[in-house]
Scaffold this active site. Structure first.
Site, mmCIF file in Angstrom:
data_model
loop_
_atom_site.group_PDB
_atom_site.id
_atom_site.type_symbol
_atom_site.label_atom_id
_atom_site.label_comp_id
_atom_site.label_asym_id
_atom_site.label_seq_id
_atom_site.Cartn_x
_atom_site.Cartn_y
_atom_site.Cartn_z
ATOM 1 N N HIS A 113 0.838 -1.207 0.000
ATOM 2 C CA HIS A 113 0.000 0.000 0.000
ATOM 3 C C HIS A 113 0.868 1.250 0.000
ATOM 4 O O HIS A 113 1.823 1.351 0.765
ATOM 5 C CB HIS A 113 -0.900 0.023 1.235
ATOM 6 C CG HIS A 113 -2.134 -0.809 1.086
ATOM 7 N ND1 HIS A 113 -3.229 -0.677 1.893
ATOM 8 C CD2 HIS A 113 -2.441 -1.786 0.202
ATOM 9 C CE1 HIS A 113 -4.167 -1.535 1.517
ATOM 10 N NE2 HIS A 113 -3.707 -2.227 0.500
ATOM 11 N N TYR A 241 -9.046 5.184 8.505
ATOM 12 C CA TYR A 241 -9.197 5.369 9.957
ATOM 13 C C TYR A 241 -10.155 6.539 10.143
ATOM 14 O O TYR A 241 -9.831 7.661 9.729
ATOM 15 C CB TYR A 241 -7.852 5.727 10.604
ATOM 16 C CG TYR A 241 -6.781 4.650 10.557
ATOM 17 C CD1 TYR A 241 -6.014 4.434 9.425
ATOM 18 C CD2 TYR A 241 -6.526 3.878 11.690
ATOM 19 C CE1 TYR A 241 -5.023 3.462 9.401
ATOM 20 C CE2 TYR A 241 -5.527 2.896 11.677
ATOM 21 C CZ TYR A 241 -4.786 2.701 10.528
ATOM 22 O OH TYR A 241 -3.799 1.743 10.514
ATOM 23 N N PRO A 333 -3.805 -0.627 18.976
ATOM 24 C CA PRO A 333 -3.561 -1.022 17.575
ATOM 25 C C PRO A 333 -3.703 0.103 16.551
ATOM 26 O O PRO A 333 -3.422 -0.108 15.373
ATOM 27 C CB PRO A 333 -4.612 -2.112 17.323
ATOM 28 C CG PRO A 333 -5.650 -1.922 18.368
ATOM 29 C CD PRO A 333 -4.999 -1.275 19.533
ATOM 30 N N LYS A 337 1.332 -0.968 15.145
ATOM 31 C CA LYS A 337 2.751 -1.060 15.512
ATOM 32 C C LYS A 337 3.138 -2.324 16.293
ATOM 33 O O LYS A 337 4.324 -2.638 16.407
ATOM 34 C CB LYS A 337 3.144 0.162 16.375
ATOM 35 C CG LYS A 337 3.245 1.440 15.599
ATOM 36 C CD LYS A 337 4.571 1.546 14.869
ATOM 37 C CE LYS A 337 4.546 2.473 13.694
ATOM 38 N NZ LYS A 337 4.231 1.864 12.415
ATOM 39 N N TYR A 425 4.263 5.865 10.559
ATOM 40 C CA TYR A 425 3.412 4.745 10.152
ATOM 41 C C TYR A 425 4.225 3.690 9.388
ATOM 42 O O TYR A 425 4.079 2.487 9.613
ATOM 43 C CB TYR A 425 2.278 5.269 9.271
ATOM 44 C CG TYR A 425 1.158 4.268 9.058
ATOM 45 C CD1 TYR A 425 0.206 4.042 10.055
ATOM 46 C CD2 TYR A 425 1.034 3.551 7.869
ATOM 47 C CE1 TYR A 425 -0.826 3.132 9.871
ATOM 48 C CE2 TYR A 425 0.005 2.652 7.677
ATOM 49 C CZ TYR A 425 -0.927 2.453 8.680
ATOM 50 O OH TYR A 425 -1.943 1.544 8.496
HETATM 51 P P1 RFL Z 1 2.039 -12.989 20.797
HETATM 52 O O1 RFL Z 1 1.569 -12.916 19.379
HETATM 53 O O2 RFL Z 1 1.036 -12.745 21.862
HETATM 54 O O3 RFL Z 1 2.714 -14.406 20.980
HETATM 55 C C1 RFL Z 1 3.080 -14.871 22.264
HETATM 56 C C2 RFL Z 1 3.155 -16.373 22.213
HETATM 57 O O4 RFL Z 1 3.552 -16.844 23.501
HETATM 58 C C3 RFL Z 1 2.727 -17.936 23.865
HETATM 59 N N1 RFL Z 1 2.663 -18.046 25.327
HETATM 60 C C4 RFL Z 1 3.310 -19.002 26.018
HETATM 61 N N2 RFL Z 1 4.136 -19.969 25.620
HETATM 62 C C5 RFL Z 1 4.622 -20.795 26.598
HETATM 63 N N3 RFL Z 1 4.281 -20.692 27.905
HETATM 64 C C6 RFL Z 1 3.447 -19.732 28.333
HETATM 65 N N4 RFL Z 1 3.077 -19.647 29.619
HETATM 66 C C7 RFL Z 1 2.931 -18.820 27.373
HETATM 67 N N5 RFL Z 1 2.087 -17.754 27.435
HETATM 68 C C8 RFL Z 1 1.941 -17.305 26.191
HETATM 69 C C9 RFL Z 1 1.376 -17.605 23.250
HETATM 70 O O5 RFL Z 1 0.558 -18.757 23.110
HETATM 71 C C10 RFL Z 1 1.810 -17.004 21.917
HETATM 72 O O6 RFL Z 1 1.920 -17.978 20.908
HETATM 73 O O7 RFL Z 1 3.230 -11.955 21.061
HETATM 74 P P2 RFL Z 1 4.418 -11.479 20.089
HETATM 75 O O8 RFL Z 1 5.081 -12.644 19.426
HETATM 76 O O9 RFL Z 1 5.206 -10.541 20.914
HETATM 77 O O10 RFL Z 1 3.678 -10.680 18.912
HETATM 78 C C11 RFL Z 1 3.009 -9.481 19.172
HETATM 79 C C12 RFL Z 1 1.836 -9.308 18.204
HETATM 80 O O11 RFL Z 1 1.055 -10.480 18.230
HETATM 81 C C13 RFL Z 1 0.972 -8.092 18.554
HETATM 82 O O12 RFL Z 1 1.772 -7.009 18.963
HETATM 83 C C14 RFL Z 1 0.117 -7.637 17.365
HETATM 84 O O13 RFL Z 1 -0.853 -8.589 17.047
HETATM 85 C C15 RFL Z 1 -0.564 -6.293 17.658
HETATM 86 N N6 RFL Z 1 -1.473 -5.871 16.582
HETATM 87 C C16 RFL Z 1 -0.982 -5.284 15.437
HETATM 88 N N7 RFL Z 1 0.355 -5.148 15.262
HETATM 89 C C17 RFL Z 1 0.851 -4.614 14.094
HETATM 90 O O14 RFL Z 1 2.060 -4.487 13.956
HETATM 91 N N8 RFL Z 1 0.010 -4.228 13.055
HETATM 92 C C18 RFL Z 1 -1.344 -4.333 13.164
HETATM 93 O O15 RFL Z 1 -2.045 -4.030 12.188
HETATM 94 C C19 RFL Z 1 -1.894 -4.842 14.402
HETATM 95 N N9 RFL Z 1 -3.212 -5.005 14.562
HETATM 96 C C20 RFL Z 1 -2.841 -6.037 16.744
HETATM 97 C C21 RFL Z 1 -3.697 -5.571 15.708
HETATM 98 C C22 RFL Z 1 -3.382 -6.647 17.875
HETATM 99 C C23 RFL Z 1 -4.739 -6.786 18.008
HETATM 100 N N10 RFL Z 1 -5.235 -7.435 19.168
HETATM 101 C C24 RFL Z 1 -6.189 -8.465 19.131
HETATM 102 C C25 RFL Z 1 -4.546 -7.270 20.419
HETATM 103 C C26 RFL Z 1 -5.065 -5.682 15.825
HETATM 104 C C27 RFL Z 1 -5.595 -6.257 16.996
HETATM 105 C C28 RFL Z 1 -7.085 -6.302 17.112
HETATM 106 C C1 PHB Z 2 -5.875 -4.916 10.792
HETATM 107 O O1 PHB Z 2 -6.043 -5.064 9.571
HETATM 108 O O2 PHB Z 2 -6.170 -5.810 11.606
HETATM 109 C C2 PHB Z 2 -5.358 -3.627 11.306
HETATM 110 C C3 PHB Z 2 -4.898 -2.675 10.407
HETATM 111 C C4 PHB Z 2 -4.415 -1.464 10.878
HETATM 112 C C5 PHB Z 2 -4.402 -1.223 12.225
HETATM 113 C C6 PHB Z 2 -4.834 -2.173 13.130
HETATM 114 C C7 PHB Z 2 -5.332 -3.385 12.664
HETATM 115 O O3 PHB Z 2 -3.948 -0.015 12.678
#
Ligand code: RFL
Ligand code: PHB
Length: 430
Positions: A113, A241, A333, A337, A425
């Site tokens: 994008h 957004y 989110p 980041k 961004y």
């Molecule tokens: P994770 O993905 O939470 O993975 C952690 C792993 O550790 C395991 N775990 C254990 N393993 C062993 N023993 C235990 N006791 C354990 N406890 C936990 C878990 O099962 C899991 O597999 O952390 P990690 O690797 O640091 O990754 C971080 C990302 O997942 C997170 O920051 C992003 O998803 C945030 N996020 C977004 N980030 C972006 O860069 N761009 C985005 O567009 C974006 N959109 C989002 C998001 C997060 C969202 N939610 C649901 C919080 C949108 C949403 C809605």
């Molecule tokens: C997503 O597609 O899940 C998404 C995209 C942008 C954001 C957060 C989540 O800032």
């Protein structure tokens, strides 16, 4: 209890099945009770807790340098892959996938994008990221990146132990840290030179750092995001957004046939109260008439509410335990980041560990926390600022609303303001 080495497992150089023995070294495997107490001890250079994006990326980067690495994951692979989360990747993150030679599917199926839009209820303000920074972002789901990393693990000698219960970290500030976990009724132990906590916000790693040496900074927002995933084409070819007086909304996507939308909801809202129709109606209002005219509705493949939080834990290293990703910090989110910060932590951490194992250089390890935190705080600032700009806060007054309108007005008319947003961004340099 002492242990004798009895069986070499799977031709793996570092895995040995050990059985409890008595003083003269005789095997003491008599009866079911003792069999249940059997312990497996593994030795490795780096043990990673968590097979999310942070743990998997780190594991691959270390294996690529020939460093012995084992990942211990609480969940099953399908569970890990079932989490619908991030959608937007910075250039720094896509570069890491390319560096590993694992970017082929991302480039084939991901959507590069050039920009995105901020909507203020009346107009769309386009932030032309490509023109302002010379870089693009990539729309490619966290699920897909995780799958690519998981599937490449066996062929690259990256061992992932799934379904590991009761993971506990021990002696993290000694020269001989180890972790234990249970699986199939057996207690296992992994001795490592370093433990890396990539176990997300709720994992045990951060808690292994004593409160006396740590500081946690936290802001919890008075709302969450209700997300819907549906197999319908996106309403716009770039993300929108929207700041609407009924609350924030986001139009995002996973592909040209799969859409991801979010609306801001109060923390006491329940997913069950949001029928698909109610959610589509609300999105149409908040995203505005132009987006609504192109919005295709369809049944939800997934619907869930995520709370919003800013959180930073300092330091990110204690002795031989290093934290990376959500285990050390959380961003709301809005700035997309979270996953990208996990990737940049892992970049710094892999460099530090490679320096240690390849060149016996401990400076990278010593400096890891400060280096990672400098980037973390800038991403926290951006995510917090964009969250404040785009959401309705329950306690905000008419003045606060005017500030948001003035901010958006300024952004609409200022290339300098748009450049600031675009460069944050797309991702600040490593
Ligand atoms: P994770 O993905 O939470 O993975 C952690 C792993 O550790 C395991 N775990 C254990 N393993 C062993 N023993 C235990 N006791 C354990 N406890 C936990 C878990 O099962 C899991 O597999 O952390 P990690 O690797 O640091 O990754 C971080 C990302 O997942 C997170 O920051 C992003 O998803 C945030 N996020 C977004 N980030 C972006 O860069 N761009 C985005 O567009 C974006 N959109 C989002 C998001 C997060 C969202 N939610 C649901 C919080 C949108 C949403 C809605
Ligand atoms: C997503 O597609 O899940 C998404 C995209 C942008 C954001 C957060 C989540 O800032």
């Amino acid at each position: 209890m002492r242990y004798i080495r009895t069986t070499r497992l799977l031709n793996h150089p570092t895995i040995w099945l050990l059985r409890p023995c008595n003083g003269d070294g005789q095997k003491a495997m008599i009866g079911a009770n003792l069999v249940r107490q059997e312990r497996r001890i593994m030795k490795t250079q780096v043990a990673i807790i968590g097979a999310g994006p942070a743990g998997l990326l780190l594991g691959h980067l270390l294996r690529a340098e020939g460093i012995d690495t084992v990942i211990v994951e609480r969940a099953a692979p399908d569970y890990v892959l079932g989490r619908i989360r991030a959608g937007v990747l910075e250039r720094t993150t896509t570069d890491l996938m390319d560096q590993l030679g694992l970017g082929a599917r991302m480039h084939a199926e991901g959507l590069p994008h050039d920009g995105f839009h901020l909507a203020d209820g009346e107009r769309l303000i386009r932030i032309d990221v490509a023109a302002l920074t010379g870089k693009q972002v990539m729309v490619y789901g966290q699920t897909e990146i995780t799958r690519d990393l998981m599937e490449a693990a066996p062929e690259r000698g990256l061992e992932i132990i799934y379904d590991a219960g009761d993971v506990a970290l021990h002696d993290v500030d000694s020269d001989a840290p180890y972790l234990t976990y249970s699986k199939d009724g057996t207690t296992h132990r992994i001795d490592a030179q370093f433990l890396c906590g990539c176990d997300g916000f709720h994992g045990p790693s951060r808690k292994a750092i004593p409160a006396s040496v740590a500081t946690a900074y936290e802001k919890v927002y008075p709302f969450g995001w209700l997300g819907i995933l549906a197999d319908v084409p996106p309403c716009n070819h770039e993300l929108i957004y929207a700041n609407h007086e009924r609350g924030f909304a986001l139009a995002s996507m996973r592909s040209e046939t799969r859409s991801r939308y979010y609306v801001q909801v109060a923390l006491d809202e329940k997913v069950e109260d949001w029928s698909d129709d109610r959610l589509w109606d609300e999105l149409a209002i908040r995203l505005g008439p132009e987006a609504a005219a192109h919005m295709v509705r369809g049944p939800a493949l997934e619907k869930s509410i995520a709370p919003l939080r800013s959180f930073v834990f300092e330091p990110m290293r204690h002795g031989r335990l290093m934290l990376a990703g959500d285990s050390a910090h959380i961003v709301p989110p809005t700035g997309a980041k979270g996953l990208n910060l996990a990737a940049s932590d892992v970049h710094y951490l892999s460099q530090a560990l490679i320096g240690y194992f390849r060149r016996r250089d401990a400076d990278g390890v010593a400096g890891y926390s400060a280096k990672a935190l400098a980037r973390v705080w800038k991403a926290e600032r951006f995510s917090w600022q964009l969250t404040r700009l785009m959401h309705r806060f329950p306690d905000s007054d008419a003045f606060d609303r005017r500030m948001q309108v003035a901010d958006l007005d300024y952004i609409a008319s200022s290339v300098a303001a748009q450049t600031t947003i675009a460069e944050n961004y797309v991702g600040l340099p490593l």
